[in-house]
Design a protein around this motif. Structure first.
Motif, PDB file in Angstrom:
ATOM      1  N   ILE A 436       0.851  -1.205   0.000  1.00  0.00           N
ATOM      2  CA  ILE A 436       0.000   0.000   0.000  1.00  0.00           C
ATOM      3  C   ILE A 436       0.880   1.246   0.000  1.00  0.00           C
ATOM      4  O   ILE A 436       0.637   2.205  -0.743  1.00  0.00           O
ATOM      5  N   VAL A 437       1.925   1.221   0.814  1.00  0.00           N
ATOM      6  CA  VAL A 437       2.835   2.378   0.899  1.00  0.00           C
ATOM      7  C   VAL A 437       3.422   2.677  -0.489  1.00  0.00           C
ATOM      8  O   VAL A 437       3.375   3.809  -0.966  1.00  0.00           O
ATOM      9  N   SER A 454       9.441   3.440   5.411  1.00  0.00           N
ATOM     10  CA  SER A 454       8.057   3.906   5.530  1.00  0.00           C
ATOM     11  C   SER A 454       7.093   2.747   5.736  1.00  0.00           C
ATOM     12  O   SER A 454       5.998   2.928   6.252  1.00  0.00           O
ATOM     13  N   SER A 455       7.491   1.557   5.314  1.00  0.00           N
ATOM     14  CA  SER A 455       6.614   0.385   5.448  1.00  0.00           C
ATOM     15  C   SER A 455       6.804  -0.333   6.780  1.00  0.00           C
ATOM     16  O   SER A 455       6.144  -1.344   7.030  1.00  0.00           O
ATOM     17  N   HIS A 456       7.725   0.150   7.618  1.00  0.00           N
ATOM     18  CA  HIS A 456       7.830  -0.439   8.959  1.00  0.00           C
ATOM     19  C   HIS A 456       6.453  -0.345   9.608  1.00  0.00           C
ATOM     20  O   HIS A 456       5.859   0.739   9.660  1.00  0.00           O
ATOM     21  N   GLY A 523      -3.906   4.894   7.284  1.00  0.00           N
ATOM     22  CA  GLY A 523      -5.299   4.428   7.185  1.00  0.00           C
ATOM     23  C   GLY A 523      -5.473   3.421   6.063  1.00  0.00           C
ATOM     24  O   GLY A 523      -6.160   2.398   6.208  1.00  0.00           O
ATOM     25  N   ALA A 524      -4.822   3.699   4.920  1.00  0.00           N
ATOM     26  CA  ALA A 524      -4.914   2.781   3.786  1.00  0.00           C
ATOM     27  C   ALA A 524      -4.203   1.466   4.105  1.00  0.00           C
ATOM     28  O   ALA A 524      -4.649   0.382   3.701  1.00  0.00           O
ATOM     29  N   VAL A 525      -3.099   1.551   4.848  1.00  0.00           N
ATOM     30  CA  VAL A 525      -2.393   0.328   5.267  1.00  0.00           C
ATOM     31  C   VAL A 525      -3.309  -0.490   6.188  1.00  0.00           C
ATOM     32  O   VAL A 525      -3.403  -1.718   6.060  1.00  0.00           O
TER      33      VAL A 525
END
Ligand code: ADP
Length: 558
Positions: A436-437, A454-456, A523-525
């Motif tokens: 998603i990121v 950023s995906s952590h 939120g999307a994650v």
């Protein structure tokens, strides 16, 4: 001929051509220039020969010279036409070369000078469309001239990177580079579009030496109901199911009353590495930097980098004589790497006064840590740290997500927590946050390489309300996003930011656009985690039901 020879030797349009403000008649010729010249040369010399023969005949026969036949009239017309053409093409240049003194050597470059100038004129230096007196003022040159430049690039006489600054026309530079590339590699770029892209917009900012652009479809997931606002989330991806799955997660969140987010911290980091003669001296600087009495003076120096940069903290780590200084600062709506780097440089220069024995090894010493998996980002955070949560109702878990709360909680514990622990994960305690990121980053002009930190994300799930409903949260300490700078200002990317209502710099509260974007990412994650985890939970149930023939549940409805 001299000036013409230079054109071929230099491998690019001669300066006379480049500097020509007025278009020449020859520019309109449909044939390549060398062919046209050959034709006119042949015509000129053959009619001269013919007319001289006729003249000799007339003298021998005592025929008056003014009595001319039709073929002689044609020959005279051809002579005049070819003479005018050749005079226009070579004569004016020759006269100019005599009149223009050698002092204006800069204007007429030979090959070595040309190469030198090209080195100075890095394509990043001059914006397209802004041309100096060395460059073309009319970018609409004939294909013949393009052909010469292409050949020159192929032969290595004109550096490919210099095309933008030489031509003053970014699209044309891209087209010429592309053609030269196809010729040198022998590979076709047919599927890579050239037209329909603003090459001026990327010059000196986003991409060097362009030859086209890659198309990535943008799908929309949503509405994502987050903190009482609905967002349509643009996702650029070529992975089938990703947008559909995230969309399903958004639907579940919406049906359950929405998600809530909290921004925990907002600070971009940069950590230079400096070296001293002894570890003791390195420690002295560490104590100096971490002494709260010195913070005000250091922030004054640091914050000079931008009106949006505000130094927040300095954290040091020592490795022997080497000191790693992690500066953290808020950066308004910018992702902030440039801003923080400038601030760090200011402080380093300032420290040189009190610590003259400090050897600056590098402005970035990897303790920052940018675009690499690193525990420091996972623990301390980098960019925006966000936690986002939602309570998904029991019936929504069943109807929308086609699973049940207990299965989700169990799967989360065994996969995202235990499984990741066994794998030795670093910030990877989630199902697919990076999917998603990355998709949102590409759509909104973020730096996709920063998807690493950023995906952590740690995804937590718990049964609440007497075990009926699902509490899900994602905690993401290092979301690095901006709404100004970098790729965010490009047409497509800024359209996606605009869709989210976070385009550009926030006028009311600087930084609020990028912070809102960070919460939307989280939120999307959350939506993506919810949906994929449900799919896996349901899939496992289907498989295990089939395997063990436990028919107490109607799997066909899952
Ligand atoms: P980055 O630091 O993310 O690489 P840039 O330095 O390329 O970003 O872009 C930030 C630029 O935008 C700076 O020059 C800054 O002065 C300007 N700017 C304008 N408005 C804002 C804002 N609200 N927040 C941050 N920067 C802003």
């Amino acid at each position: 001929m001299e000036s013409r020879r230079r054109t071929i030797k230099g491998g690019i349009q001669q300066p006379q051509v480049l500097r020509n403000d007025a278009a020449k008649a020859t520019d309109a010729l449909p044939l390549p220039m060398y062919l046209t010249n050959t034709v006119f040369f042949a015509l000129f010399f053959s009619v001269v020969y013919y007319l001289l023969l006729r003249w000799r005949e007339k003298i021998r026969n005592s025929t008056p010279l003014h009595v001319v036949t039709l073929s002689e009239i044609l020959a005279i017309v051809t002579f005049v036409a070819s003479f005018i053409y050749l005079l226009g093409f070579f004569g004016i240049g020759f006269v100019q070369s005599l009149l223009i003194p050698r002092a204006s050597h800069d204007d007429i470059l030979d090959e070595d000078d040309f190469d030198l100038r090209v080195l100075k004129e890095d394509s990043r230096a001059a914006p397209c469309g802004v041309v100096d007196h060395f460059k073309i003022t009319d970018p609409q040159l004939s294909p013949a001239e393009d052909e010469e430049i292409i050949k020159s690039v192929v032969e290595g006489k004109t550096p490919s990177y210099s095309l933008e600054s030489k031509l003053g026309d970014c699209r044309r530079a891209a087209a010429i580079r592309r053609e030269a590339l196809q010729r040198t590699t022998g590979k076709s770029l047919a599927g890579l579009p050239l037209e329909g892209f603003d090459y001026d917009a990327i010059l000196g900012q986003c991409c060097e030496m362009p030859v086209g652009y890659v198309q990535i479809p943008v799908g929309i997931a949503g509405p994502l109901l987050l903190d009482g606002r609905e967002h349509s989330v643009p996702m650029a991806t070529t992975e089938g199911c990703l947008v559909a799955s995230t969309n399903r997660g958004c639907k579940a969140i919406l049906a359950s009353g929405g998600a809530t987010s909290v921004l925990l911290r907002d600070g971009m980091t940069r950590a230079p590495v400096v070296r001293f003669g002894t570890a003791k001296r390195a420690a002295e600087l560490k104590f100096f930097l971490e002494d709260s009495h010195n913070f005000e003076a250091l922030s004054l120096v640091f914050n000079r980098s931008s009106r949006f940069a505000k130094l927040q903290s300095i954290k040091c780590a020592i490795a022997g004589k080497n000191l790693y200084i992690r500066f953290s600062c808020s950066t308004g709506d910018a992702m902030g790497m440039n801003m923080v780097s400038k601030g760090v440089q200011n402080v380093i220069d300032f420290l040189g006064n009190d610590f003259p024995d400090m050897d600056v090894i590098g402005i970035s010493g990897n303790y920052c840590s940018d675009k690499k998996p690193a525990a420091v980002n996972w623990i301390e955070g980098r960019g925006k740290s966000v936690v986002c949560e939602a309570i998904i109702k029991e019936e929504v878990v069943k109807k929308v997500l086609k699973t049940d709360v207990a299965s989700l909680v169990e799967l989360n514990m065994l996969k995202n927590l235990t499984g990741s622990a066994i794998a030795g994960a670093l910030g990877g305690f989630n199902a697919h946050a990076s999917n998603i990121v990355s998709a949102i980053y590409i759509a909104t002009g973020q730096d996709p390489a920063q998807n690493i930190e950023s995906s952590h994300c740690i995804t937590m799930m718990e049964a609440v309300n007497d075990g009926r409903d699902l509490h899900i949260s994602v905690t993401m300490p290092s979301i690095e996003v901006g709404t100004v700078g970098g790729g965010t200002q490009l047409g497509s990317q800024s359209a996606c930011l605009n869709l989210l209502g976070v385009k550009g710099a926030s006028k009311e509260a600087p930084g609020s656009n990028s912070r809102l974007l960070a919460t939307i990412v989280a939120g999307a994650v959350l939506a993506g985690e919810l949906s994929l985890m449900s799919a896996i939970a349901a899939g496992q149930l289907v498989k295990s039901h089939m395997k063990y023939n436990r028919s107490s549940k109607d799997v066909s409805k899952m």
